[in-house]
Scaffold this motif. Structure first.
Motif, short mmCIF file in Angstrom:
data_model
loop_
_atom_site.label_atom_id
_atom_site.label_comp_id
_atom_site.label_asym_id
_atom_site.label_seq_id
_atom_site.Cartn_x
_atom_site.Cartn_y
_atom_site.Cartn_z
N GLU A 222 4.83 9.14 1.76
CA GLU A 222 4.88 9.40 0.32
C GLU A 222 3.50 9.84 -0.16
N GLU A 223 3.49 10.74 -1.13
CA GLU A 223 2.22 11.19 -1.69
C GLU A 223 2.44 11.38 -3.17
N THR A 224 1.75 10.54 -3.96
CA THR A 224 2.05 10.57 -5.40
C THR A 224 0.87 9.98 -6.18
N THR A 225 1.01 9.86 -7.48
CA THR A 225 -0.05 9.24 -8.28
C THR A 225 0.01 7.74 -8.09
N PRO A 226 -1.13 7.06 -8.31
CA PRO A 226 -1.11 5.60 -8.11
C PRO A 226 -0.11 4.90 -9.00
N VAL A 227 0.04 5.36 -10.23
CA VAL A 227 0.97 4.71 -11.15
C VAL A 227 2.39 4.78 -10.59
N ALA A 228 2.78 5.98 -10.21
CA ALA A 228 4.14 6.15 -9.68
C ALA A 228 4.33 5.34 -8.41
N LEU A 229 3.28 5.31 -7.58
CA LEU A 229 3.42 4.62 -6.30
C LEU A 229 3.61 3.12 -6.47
N PHE A 230 2.80 2.54 -7.34
CA PHE A 230 2.88 1.09 -7.48
C PHE A 230 4.05 0.65 -8.34
N GLU A 231 4.37 1.43 -9.38
CA GLU A 231 5.42 0.99 -10.29
C GLU A 231 6.80 1.38 -9.78
#
Lengths: 246, 289
Positions: A222-231
């Motif tokens: 997965e490769e995404t923004t930290p917000v999207a990744l954690f939430e």
């Protein structure tokens, strides 16, 4: 983005000893000024990927471009690129026979061909920046782990690199020393340094990362923004990983 | 009062501990004095001393020159032994195994009677003949009429290569171990800063490796000094050869061998003490960092 990436990795594969598949067809672009954090369980290939960027590991297949230079091409002078790419190691790897100041000066003199006084001037500025100017004349063995790692960061920065790579910079540190190193890295990120960071420090990923890459078994999952990744983690493997470390 | 008494007791204890491990040195020192007294008060011993000591220069000459050559050969060979180039690695390993496998005495005989004469013959027929003759002290006015002969070459130099190559093989293993004792992270850190392999070796790996192997190098120096006695078999006039000559001429074996042992023991014990001191100070440095 309309700019071309400063690091571009295309379809990288790497096998160790003919058996262990460390990287399977991984591609990653990093743009100037970005902070990319790579996370994942141990053995997932994240350190190997990082070490491919400055050619400490050679990819079996695939192409790597750093700052417009084709890294996986045979005629490329690898030392020129390495001077532009700073690296910080888990085990610090300071030179034990040299003082903190000499550690920061040496490559400037040998590689950048700066004269002694100029190298010393730059070194003192960098030691000031990482917060330990008073330890300039101390040998690494007399420094704490956190201090050693900060000298290692200063040593890399003194070369005026365009990119900084961090390979689990806080994993070998006592818990109470982690913050002093992360603070230096956060400052660096704020200044706009291009950084690729392999770490287990999710706090740092949240605070500083523009993008987070999750890897498992040599693949980029997965490769995404930290917000999207954690939430809002998508993959089951990532959910499992996060549930264990958060 | 009480505390000062205790501290003085501790001091005595400390001194006692220190000297209890130095008893052998004290005994050696006393024995030394006895022998020196004997040498200056016994005509036979003075005789033996005066005869044998003339060879000390040759002993030291072989030791130092061979050691310097062996250091250079050893360092170069060590790089061959860690080389990834298959040819270089195998050539270096072949050399090391051969010279470690043959007894030094045999190597000395080979060099004195086979290799050196062969080299001399080759030089005698080559264009360098005149130059080499001058180097070994021939009269420049007659060199055009003569050719280089083995006996023109000083006996010390006939066997120098035997010592240099044998100890070069031993010391290459010392250097190799020293280089390999430095963690891989040091090379990676140096290379990641843009240093070439050679720069990383020169500024990062070798300084640390050489420090680590200093005691081993010092020990090799002592072994080499003792092994120069083997040169006596091909009549090099060092102290062992002179002792054999003196003793068999005068039937005074005890006197000759006492003087000889006295000279060797004093040289080696002084040198080993320095080597020991090196080792201890390096260890202390490592502990303190």
């Amino acid at each position: 983005m309309d700019k071309s990436p400063i690091i571009s990795m295309k379809n990288i594969s790497k096998t160790f000893g003919g058996f262990v598949q460390a990287l399977r067809n991984v591609s990653l672009d990093v743009y100037a000024g970005e902070v990319v954090v790579i996370i994942g369980p141990s053995g997932s290939g994240k350190s190997t990927l990082l070490r491919c960027i400055n050619h400490l590991e050679t990819a079996d297949t695939g192409e790597i471009w750093v700052d417009g230079i084709h890294l996986t091409h045979k005629s490329t002078d690898i030392n020129k690129i390495r001077a532009e790419v700073g690296m910080v190691f888990q085990q610090f790897n300071l030179f034990p026979h040299k003082t903190a100041l000499e550690n920061v000066m040496l490559a400037q003199q040998v590689v950048r061909k700066r004269d002694r006084s100029e190298a010393e001037r730059v070194a003192r500025i960098q030691l000031e920046k990482v917060g330990i100017p008073e330890k300039a004349d101390v040998y690494p063995a007399k420094l704490s782990g956190g201090q050693q790692q900060r000298v290692a960061i200063a040593r890399a920065l003194a070369m005026n690199p365009k990119i900084m790579l961090f390979d689990e910079p806080t994993s070998a540190l006592d818990p109470e020393m982690i913050k002093e190193v992360l603070d230096v890295m956060l400052d660096l990120a704020k200044e706009g340094m291009t950084m690729v960071v392999v770490t287990h420090e999710m706090g740092f990923a949240r605070a500083a990362a523009d993008r987070v890459v999750f890897m498992d078994e040599g693949r980029k999952i997965e490769e995404t923004t930290p917000v999207a990744l954690f939430e809002n983690p998508e993959h089951e493997r990532l959910k499992l990983f996060l549930s264990k470390i958060l | 009062m009480v505390s000062s008494e205790r501290s003085s007791n501790q001091l005595i204890k400390q001194i006692g501990q220190r000297f209890s491990r130095r008893g052998w040195l004290l005994a050696f020192f006393l024995l030394d004095l006895l022998i020196i007294y004997g040498i200056f008060n016994n005509d036979k011993l003075i005789d033996a001393w005066n005869f044998v000591i003339r060879g000390i220069g040759v002993t030291i000459q072989i030791t130092i020159w061979a050691f310097v050559f062996a250091l250079i050969i050893g360092l170069i060979t060590a790089f061959g032994r860690i080389s990834k180039n298959v040819l270089i690695y195998n050539v270096a390993t072949f050399y090391v195994e051969i010279f470690r496998g043959l007894p030094l005495l045999v190597i000395i005989l080979i060099f004195a009677f086979v290799v050196t004469p062969a080299i001399v013959d080759w030089i005698a027929q080559s264009p360098f003949d005149d130059v080499v003759q001058v180097i070994f002290g021939a009269n420049p006015e007659t060199i055009s009429t003569t050719a280089l002969r083995t006996r023109d070459i000083d006996s010390v130099w006939r066997i120098m290569l035997a010592f240099a190559l044998t100890y070069g093989a031993f010391m290459s293993e010392v250097f190799r171990a020293g280089i390999e004792s430095i963690g891989h992270g040091q090379m990676e850190a140096a290379r990641s800063l843009g240093m070439t392999y050679v720069q990383a070796m020169r500024f990062i790996i070798l300084p640390q490796a050489v420090r680590n192997v200093l005691p081993a190098l010092a020990n090799n120096f002592v072994f080499l000094l003792k092994d120069t006695s083997l040169a006596s078999v091909v009549a090099v006039p060092e102290i062992s050869q002179l002792t054999r000559q003196y003793s068999s001429n005068n039937f005074r074996y005890p006197e000759g061998l006492l003087v000889l042992s006295f000279i060797y023991a004093n040289l080696t014990i002084v040198l080993s003490t320095i080597a020991n001191y090196l080792e201890i100070s390096l260890q202390a440095e490592k502990r303190e960092g």
